[in-house]
Design a protein around this motif. Structure first.
Motif, PDB file in Angstrom:
ATOM      1  N   PHE A 124       0.835  -1.206   0.000  1.00  0.00           N
ATOM      2  CA  PHE A 124       0.000   0.000   0.000  1.00  0.00           C
ATOM      3  C   PHE A 124       0.869   1.254   0.000  1.00  0.00           C
ATOM      4  O   PHE A 124       0.520   2.273  -0.610  1.00  0.00           O
ATOM      5  N   GLY A 125       1.996   1.189   0.684  1.00  0.00           N
ATOM      6  CA  GLY A 125       2.866   2.350   0.792  1.00  0.00           C
ATOM      7  C   GLY A 125       3.511   2.768  -0.510  1.00  0.00           C
ATOM      8  O   GLY A 125       3.934   3.923  -0.653  1.00  0.00           O
ATOM      9  N   ILE A 126       3.599   1.863  -1.490  1.00  0.00           N
ATOM     10  CA  ILE A 126       4.161   2.232  -2.792  1.00  0.00           C
ATOM     11  C   ILE A 126       3.097   2.199  -3.889  1.00  0.00           C
ATOM     12  O   ILE A 126       3.416   2.195  -5.079  1.00  0.00           O
ATOM     13  N   GLY A 127       1.838   2.148  -3.469  1.00  0.00           N
ATOM     14  CA  GLY A 127       0.746   2.272  -4.431  1.00  0.00           C
ATOM     15  C   GLY A 127       0.282   0.988  -5.073  1.00  0.00           C
ATOM     16  O   GLY A 127      -0.491   1.023  -6.039  1.00  0.00           O
ATOM     17  N   LEU A 128       0.725  -0.163  -4.558  1.00  0.00           N
ATOM     18  CA  LEU A 128       0.286  -1.444  -5.119  1.00  0.00           C
ATOM     19  C   LEU A 128      -1.015  -1.884  -4.446  1.00  0.00           C
ATOM     20  O   LEU A 128      -1.066  -2.877  -3.727  1.00  0.00           O
ATOM     21  N   VAL A 129      -2.072  -1.126  -4.715  1.00  0.00           N
ATOM     22  CA  VAL A 129      -3.375  -1.376  -4.108  1.00  0.00           C
ATOM     23  C   VAL A 129      -4.193  -2.265  -5.046  1.00  0.00           C
ATOM     24  O   VAL A 129      -4.248  -2.005  -6.252  1.00  0.00           O
ATOM     25  N   PRO A 130      -4.817  -3.332  -4.545  1.00  0.00           N
ATOM     26  CA  PRO A 130      -5.616  -4.195  -5.412  1.00  0.00           C
ATOM     27  C   PRO A 130      -6.730  -3.424  -6.120  1.00  0.00           C
ATOM     28  O   PRO A 130      -7.389  -2.581  -5.511  1.00  0.00           O
ATOM     29  N   THR A 131      -6.896  -3.714  -7.398  1.00  0.00           N
ATOM     30  CA  THR A 131      -7.964  -3.086  -8.174  1.00  0.00           C
ATOM     31  C   THR A 131      -8.665  -4.164  -8.978  1.00  0.00           C
ATOM     32  O   THR A 131      -8.020  -4.923  -9.703  1.00  0.00           O
ATOM     33  N   GLY A 132      -9.985  -4.240  -8.838  1.00  0.00           N
ATOM     34  CA  GLY A 132     -10.727  -5.251  -9.555  1.00  0.00           C
ATOM     35  C   GLY A 132     -10.219  -6.640  -9.228  1.00  0.00           C
ATOM     36  O   GLY A 132     -10.070  -7.006  -8.063  1.00  0.00           O
ATOM     37  N   SER A 133      -9.889  -7.403 -10.247  1.00  0.00           N
ATOM     38  CA  SER A 133      -9.377  -8.759 -10.022  1.00  0.00           C
ATOM     39  C   SER A 133      -7.851  -8.778  -9.882  1.00  0.00           C
ATOM     40  O   SER A 133      -7.266  -9.828  -9.608  1.00  0.00           O
ATOM     41  N   ALA A 134      -7.200  -7.637 -10.074  1.00  0.00           N
ATOM     42  CA  ALA A 134      -5.745  -7.569 -10.004  1.00  0.00           C
ATOM     43  C   ALA A 134      -5.291  -7.446  -8.551  1.00  0.00           C
ATOM     44  O   ALA A 134      -5.568  -6.457  -7.883  1.00  0.00           O
ATOM     45  N   ASP A 135      -4.603  -8.464  -8.095  1.00  0.00           N
ATOM     46  CA  ASP A 135      -4.084  -8.468  -6.718  1.00  0.00           C
ATOM     47  C   ASP A 135      -2.832  -9.344  -6.693  1.00  0.00           C
ATOM     48  O   ASP A 135      -2.802 -10.421  -6.091  1.00  0.00           O
ATOM     49  N   PRO A 136      -1.751  -8.884  -7.368  1.00  0.00           N
ATOM     50  CA  PRO A 136      -0.582  -9.745  -7.572  1.00  0.00           C
ATOM     51  C   PRO A 136       0.118 -10.167  -6.291  1.00  0.00           C
ATOM     52  O   PRO A 136       0.781 -11.217  -6.272  1.00  0.00           O
ATOM     53  N   PHE A 137      -0.011  -9.386  -5.235  1.00  0.00           N
ATOM     54  CA  PHE A 137       0.624  -9.757  -3.971  1.00  0.00           C
ATOM     55  C   PHE A 137      -0.360 -10.396  -2.990  1.00  0.00           C
ATOM     56  O   PHE A 137      -0.054 -10.543  -1.813  1.00  0.00           O
ATOM     57  N   ALA A 138      -1.544 -10.763  -3.497  1.00  0.00           N
ATOM     58  CA  ALA A 138      -2.562 -11.469  -2.698  1.00  0.00           C
ATOM     59  C   ALA A 138      -2.859 -10.720  -1.395  1.00  0.00           C
ATOM     60  O   ALA A 138      -2.919 -11.327  -0.323  1.00  0.00           O
ATOM     61  N   LEU A 139      -3.084  -9.423  -1.496  1.00  0.00           N
ATOM     62  CA  LEU A 139      -3.309  -8.614  -0.297  1.00  0.00           C
ATOM     63  C   LEU A 139      -4.682  -8.861   0.320  1.00  0.00           C
ATOM     64  O   LEU A 139      -4.844  -8.763   1.538  1.00  0.00           O
ATOM     65  N   ARG A 140      -5.660  -9.191  -0.501  1.00  0.00           N
ATOM     66  CA  ARG A 140      -6.969  -9.545   0.051  1.00  0.00           C
ATOM     67  C   ARG A 140      -6.862 -10.815   0.883  1.00  0.00           C
ATOM     68  O   ARG A 140      -7.397 -10.897   1.997  1.00  0.00           O
ATOM     69  N   ARG A 141      -6.159 -11.797   0.348  1.00  0.00           N
ATOM     70  CA  ARG A 141      -5.986 -13.053   1.083  1.00  0.00           C
ATOM     71  C   ARG A 141      -5.159 -12.827   2.350  1.00  0.00           C
ATOM     72  O   ARG A 141      -5.442 -13.431   3.388  1.00  0.00           O
TER      73      ARG A 141
END
Length: 264
Positions: A124-141
């Motif tokens: 989140f600190g570098i702007g890698l916030v999940p959008t739609g189905s894109a979540d490459p670092f599995a932050l929701r999980r």
């Protein structure tokens, strides 16, 4: 083992966030801070944190990523480390999915929580916030894993304090401003809580309780939801909920949830 840990400084975690070696040092710092409240030895928590990614430089894990953690456990046992340390190295990845149980021990849970918090705050600190189905670092999980660890696992999680402490573990200037990042994460965590609990409780109860929740203990969120859902079946509920104008139902329900969960 020392050489394996040293080589992690050459393994990239994320270009802007540095190496896996830098990450495990941050996880170590955070695990040390979490350990006393969880009733865990600071020394053991630190040992597991520093060793938890040591197998990522192994060729077998490179070829078969599903073996990460399991190979770390094997290496730790081969070096004569205590079984509780070796088990925690493997278990800190739990839960890996909806059907997987959380880490079974407080020791593994402390490192699991520290690891996921570091990833969440860093991304989140570098702007890698999940959008739609894109979540490459599995932050929701990762967020749901924190919730599962708190409500079904060995330790509670003060998510507000945890994420703030994780932010403070990064070097100055690497991440976006602290207040901005933590506010984004608060919104993200609440969204994940709503999604998780709406599968188990009425949506209006979940929305009211999550909205009224001041942050902090994740077990407190569940206690509020359970209390308000139970209170809905009592005759007093209609009198209290029906008193405010219908147009103000949701805001008043949020305030009501705080009152009820404090009483029950």
């Amino acid at each position: 083992l020392g050489s394996r840990i040293a080589r992690l400084d050459q393994v990239t975690f994320q270009a802007k966030l540095g190496s896996v070696g830098a990450k495990i040092r941050r996880v170590d710092q955070l695990a040390r801070a979490l350990a006393p409240a969880a009733g865990v030895s600071v020394e053991l928590a630190s040992q597991v944190a520093l060793l938890c990614k040591m197998d990522l430089d192994a060729l077998i894990v490179f070829e078969f990523p599903e073996l990460q953690g399991l190979m770390g456990r094997f290496y730790a046992l081969a070096e004569g480390l205590p079984a509780e340390v070796a088990d925690a190295i493997a278990d800190h990845y739990k839960p890996t999915g909806a059907s997987d149980a959380p880490a079974p021990t407080a020791l593994a849970s402390v490192v699991a929580v520290a690891d996921r918090a570091d990833t969440l705050v860093g991304c989140f600190g570098i702007g890698l916030v999940p959008t739609g189905s894109a979540d490459p670092f599995a932050l929701r999980r990762a967020t749901l894993s924190l919730v599962r660890t708190a409500v079904d696992g060995a330790i509670d999680v003060d998510i507000t304090a945890l994420l703030a402490a994780a932010y403070d573990g990064f070097p100055e200037g690497v991440l976006a401003p602290r207040a901005e990042v933590l506010a984004q994460l608060d919104d993200f965590v609440r969204a994940r809580l709503r999604a998780y609990y709406r599968e188990r409780f009425p949506g209006d109860v979940v929305d009211a309780c999550v909205g009224a929740w001041p942050g902090g203990s994740l077990r407190d969120v569940q206690a509020r939801i359970v209390a308000v859902d139970a209170f809905r079946t009592r005759p007093e509920f209609d009198a209290l909920a029906g008193a405010p104008p219908r147009s103000h139902h949701i805001p008043n329900a949020a305030a009501l949830s705080a009152d009820i969960s404090a009483l029950l």
